[in-house]
Motif scaffolding. Structure first.
Motif, short mmCIF file in Angstrom:
data_model
loop_
_atom_site.label_atom_id
_atom_site.label_comp_id
_atom_site.label_asym_id
_atom_site.label_seq_id
_atom_site.Cartn_x
_atom_site.Cartn_y
_atom_site.Cartn_z
N PRO A 67 15.96 6.23 11.07
CA PRO A 67 14.68 5.53 11.17
C PRO A 67 13.72 5.92 10.05
N ARG A 68 12.72 5.09 9.83
CA ARG A 68 11.67 5.34 8.87
C ARG A 68 10.33 5.08 9.54
N SER A 69 9.30 5.79 9.12
CA SER A 69 7.96 5.56 9.67
C SER A 69 6.92 5.89 8.60
N LEU A 70 5.80 5.20 8.70
CA LEU A 70 4.66 5.42 7.81
C LEU A 70 3.39 5.21 8.62
N PRO A 71 2.32 5.96 8.35
CA PRO A 71 1.05 5.68 9.01
C PRO A 71 0.49 4.35 8.48
N ALA A 72 0.10 3.46 9.38
CA ALA A 72 -0.39 2.15 8.97
C ALA A 72 -1.88 1.98 9.20
N ARG A 96 0.84 -1.19 0.00
CA ARG A 96 0.00 0.00 0.00
C ARG A 96 0.89 1.25 0.00
N ALA A 97 1.98 1.22 0.76
CA ALA A 97 2.94 2.33 0.84
C ALA A 97 4.30 1.76 1.23
N MET A 98 5.37 2.48 0.88
CA MET A 98 6.71 2.02 1.21
C MET A 98 7.63 3.21 1.45
N ASP A 99 8.58 3.03 2.37
CA ASP A 99 9.63 4.01 2.61
C ASP A 99 10.90 3.23 2.90
#
Length: 70
Positions: free
Chosen positions: A39-44, A24-27
């Motif tokens: 660090p990396r973060s995405l709203p899940a 759905r999304a990637m970083d």
């Protein structure tokens, strides 16, 4: 001494653990680092994630692929 490292975070379409992850999304972050990539973060928002990391030729993944759900 720095080493080539990569961290990838993927938010899956799945909302419960599964053997695959429909993206759905990637970083990601990669490069030469002394301590860690990220660090990396995405709203899940209640979805599962897939996290992967690599240092040289050593690769680490969460298992099953769509995990850490909720």
């Amino acid at each position: 001494m720095s080493k080539y490292m990569r961290v990838i975070l993927v938010v899956c379409e799945q909302t419960s653990p599964a053997g695959s992850c429909r993206q759905r999304a990637m970083d990601y972050d990669e490069g030469q680092y002394k301590y860690y990539a990220g660090p990396r973060s995405l709203p899940a928002g209640g979805r599962c994630i897939l996290a992967m990391g690599k240092i040289y030729s050593t690769e680490v993944r969460t298992s099953p692929m769509a995990s850490h759900c909720g």
